[in-house]
Design an enzyme around this catalytic site. Structure first.
Site, PDB file in Angstrom:
ATOM      1  N   ARG B  25       0.827  -1.205   0.000  1.00 14.43           N
ATOM      2  CA  ARG B  25       0.000   0.000   0.000  1.00 14.43           C
ATOM      3  C   ARG B  25       0.858   1.251   0.000  1.00 14.43           C
ATOM      4  O   ARG B  25       1.864   1.312   0.681  1.00 14.43           O
ATOM      5  CB  ARG B  25      -0.852   0.043   1.265  1.00 14.43           C
ATOM      6  CG  ARG B  25      -1.915  -1.011   1.310  1.00 14.43           C
ATOM      7  CD  ARG B  25      -2.607  -0.893   2.650  1.00 14.43           C
ATOM      8  NE  ARG B  25      -3.767  -1.747   2.742  1.00 14.43           N
ATOM      9  CZ  ARG B  25      -4.484  -1.873   3.855  1.00 14.43           C
ATOM     10  NH1 ARG B  25      -4.132  -1.207   4.928  1.00 14.43           N
ATOM     11  NH2 ARG B  25      -5.515  -2.664   3.879  1.00 14.43           N
ATOM     12  N   THR B  26       0.386   2.230  -0.743  1.00 16.42           N
ATOM     13  CA  THR B  26       1.080   3.517  -0.731  1.00 16.42           C
ATOM     14  C   THR B  26       0.904   4.165   0.632  1.00 16.42           C
ATOM     15  O   THR B  26      -0.205   4.378   1.083  1.00 16.42           O
ATOM     16  CB  THR B  26       0.473   4.465  -1.780  1.00 16.42           C
ATOM     17  OG1 THR B  26       0.452   3.809  -3.022  1.00 16.42           O
ATOM     18  CG2 THR B  26       1.284   5.733  -1.869  1.00 16.42           C
ATOM     19  N   GLN B  27       2.016   4.467   1.293  1.00 17.63           N
ATOM     20  CA  GLN B  27       1.913   5.195   2.557  1.00 17.63           C
ATOM     21  C   GLN B  27       2.405   6.612   2.404  1.00 17.63           C
ATOM     22  O   GLN B  27       1.855   7.533   2.967  1.00 17.63           O
ATOM     23  CB  GLN B  27       2.746   4.495   3.637  1.00 17.63           C
ATOM     24  CG  GLN B  27       2.345   3.056   3.895  1.00 17.63           C
ATOM     25  CD  GLN B  27       1.104   2.930   4.762  1.00 17.63           C
ATOM     26  OE1 GLN B  27       0.251   3.808   4.776  1.00 17.63           O
ATOM     27  NE2 GLN B  27       1.009   1.823   5.465  1.00 17.63           N
ATOM     28  N   ASN B 129      -5.560   2.361  -0.293  1.00 20.88           N
ATOM     29  CA  ASN B 129      -4.345   2.300  -1.109  1.00 20.88           C
ATOM     30  C   ASN B 129      -4.452   3.336  -2.215  1.00 20.88           C
ATOM     31  O   ASN B 129      -4.570   2.993  -3.394  1.00 20.88           O
ATOM     32  CB  ASN B 129      -4.199   0.886  -1.704  1.00 20.88           C
ATOM     33  CG  ASN B 129      -2.890   0.687  -2.432  1.00 20.88           C
ATOM     34  OD1 ASN B 129      -2.746  -0.232  -3.236  1.00 20.88           O
ATOM     35  ND2 ASN B 129      -1.923   1.574  -2.163  1.00 20.88           N
ATOM     36  N   PRO B 130      -4.401   4.631  -1.840  1.00 17.04           N
ATOM     37  CA  PRO B 130      -4.712   5.673  -2.813  1.00 17.04           C
ATOM     38  C   PRO B 130      -3.646   5.864  -3.874  1.00 17.04           C
ATOM     39  O   PRO B 130      -2.473   5.535  -3.672  1.00 17.04           O
ATOM     40  CB  PRO B 130      -4.802   6.932  -1.936  1.00 17.04           C
ATOM     41  CG  PRO B 130      -3.901   6.656  -0.786  1.00 17.04           C
ATOM     42  CD  PRO B 130      -4.008   5.185  -0.525  1.00 17.04           C
TER      43      PRO B 130
END
Lengths: 223, 248
Positions: B25-27, B129-130
């Site tokens: 996931r994009t953090q 998870n944008p």
């Protein structure tokens, strides 16, 4: 791997205020058209109102992406209803659907504060007011959103709605005429605009009655 | 992310339950683009963006094209994570391909593409998870001009002028004062350059190499990269400590 803290929030508050007032044979639904984030104005011309059915109009404020998603879900569900029942959904039916749709996402809510207005099956005005997870009740009038704390007490004073605890139940709809109710709504928003930074720019008013639906606009302070 | 041999190979179950899932996931964003600004003008839409790709505080890449065409009728401008923008371009390519495969004489206009992007961004936000971007979508179809924006959590709107990131703070106020619906191309470019100059002075992630793109009913053009003239020779900048010796 150590526990990560999220550095973004899936929610935002895009502000705005909604009001609805039920009359004997009409319903007024109104909302401002300002969309903000933090101390910024994103746009001055965004409608928070949607007509879901012939006699059901919803106004919602809060997190705009969730509001729009909710509107789309209800629109789609109404279309299916029409295909299956060959008729429009009544306002009380739409009210229940909205409640169920909101509660469906009880553990990742739609950050949307709604008022549903329309005409019931007898042609009387009806207003339903909600919280973000679907708790609702039928009332004579309501406001939601950032300016609701300013508007609600004023409406309580002006419309003097009888207590819902009375037996036999007294009618909650206002005896005001349609034009008096519209004027009252305009006054509410002019006042809320003065003190709530998230309310302003323009007021959109929808009036539902036996003849159909009418739309009206009023300029509000842009500061 | 350094994955060394001491961590076990993730099985399907552990992938879903453990923090290995979080690796997917994009953090935080890594390579990012800064503001994009856009306006409607008489004949169509103008979009401006610089060509910088920052890696945190380093201005790492200076030739990043952040404005791209989408089909015949639209342009997309992106700020935020560049790799996510590249993936969005792949999604849009697939979208336009499927659209043209219908071979029905119809083509997706800017309003439809904007709606598609809004749904994509919102759905990714729902899955936590944008795509870490703020997008601007502008175009003209059948004489109708359209200009919209959507960000990483799905907030979207259309207006006569839009901006992302710092552009909202610095450019929108200028556009609110000086925009009108009869801007000529030259006036529009001048207005965007005025905004880009302010951003160049005040946004530390801005680079002095920009492109301005135009789209009208006839088609689109994306300019060759160029620079803005800046002015630094102010009296107050010379001998800056003369009024307060010992200060910086």
């Amino acid at each position: 791997m150590p526990i990560q803290q999220a550095n973004w929030s899936p929610y935002d508050n895009n502000g705005g205020t909604c009001v609805a007032i039920a009359g004997a044979d009409y319903c007024v639904i109104a909302a401002d058209t300002r969309m903000s984030t933090g101390y910024n104005i994103l746009t001055r011309d965004y409608s928070k109102i949607i007509q879901l059915a012939d006699k059901s109009v919803m106004a919602s404020s809060g997190f705009q992406a969730d509001v729009r998603a909710l509107q789309k879900v209800l629109e789609a569900r109404h279309l299916v209803y029409q295909h299956q029942h060959n008729k429009q959904m009544s306002c009380p039916a739409m009210a229940q659907l909205l409640s169920n749709t909101l509660y469906y996402k009880r553990f990742f809510p739609y950050y949307s504060f709604n008022v549903l207005g329309g005409l019931d099956s007898e042609g009387k005005g009806c207003v339903f007011t909600y919280d973000a997870v679907g708790s609702y009740e039928r009332v004579g009038y309501s406001s939601q959103g950032s300016g609701s704390t300013l508007i609600m007490p004023f409406l309580d004073n002006q419309l003097k709605s009888p207590s819902p605890l009375l037996l036999p139940a007294k009618d909650a709809v206002t005896p005001l005429s349609e034009s008096e109710a519209v004027d009252l709504v305009k006054t509410c928003f002019a006042s809320a605009t003065e003190r709530d930074i998230y309310t302003g720019d323009k007021l959109e008013i929808l009036v539902l009655n036996a003849e159909g639906i009418r739309r009206e606009y009023m300029e509000l302070r842009k500061d | 992310m350094i994955v060394d041999s001491s961590s076990p190979a993730p099985t399907k179950n552990s992938l879903l339950l453990s923090s290995e899932a979080d690796l997917q996931r994009t953090q935080t964003p890594y390579v990012t683009g800064t503001s994009v600004i856009a306006i409607k003008y008489k004949d169509g839409i103008l979009i401006a963006a610089d060509m910088g790709g920052s890696y945190g505080s380093t201005l790492r890449y200076k030739n990043v094209e952040r404005i791209k065409p989408v089909g015949k009728h639209s342009l997309i401008g992106a700020s935020g994570e560049i790799s996510d923008f590249q993936e969005i371009l792949r999604y849009l390519d697939e979208l336009m391909l499927n659209d043209s495969m219908w071979d029905d004489g119809n083509s997706l206009g800017p309003k439809e593409v904007h709606n598609y992007l809004t749904r994509v961004m919102y759905n990714r936000r729902n899955k936590f998870n944008p795509l870490w971007n703020s997008l601007i979508l502008g175009g003209v179809k059948n004489g109708q001009k359209y200009l919209g924006t959507v960000n990483m959590i799905g907030v979207h709107y259309e207006d006569n002028h839009v901006a992302t990131g710092f552009g909202n703070h610095l450019a929108r106020p200028i556009l609110r004062e000086e925009w009108n619906e009869n801007l000529t191309f030259e006036e529009g470019v001048k207005l965007l350059e005025k905004c880009m100059r302010v951003l160049l002075y005040r946004d530390r992630s801005a680079v002095n190499k920009l492109q301005i793109a135009k789209i009208t009913d006839e088609g689109f053009t994306i300019s060759q990269p160029y620079s803005l003239k800046t002015q630094w020779k102010f009296k107050a900048f010379e001998n800056p400590t003369v009024g307060a010796e010992g200060s910086w």
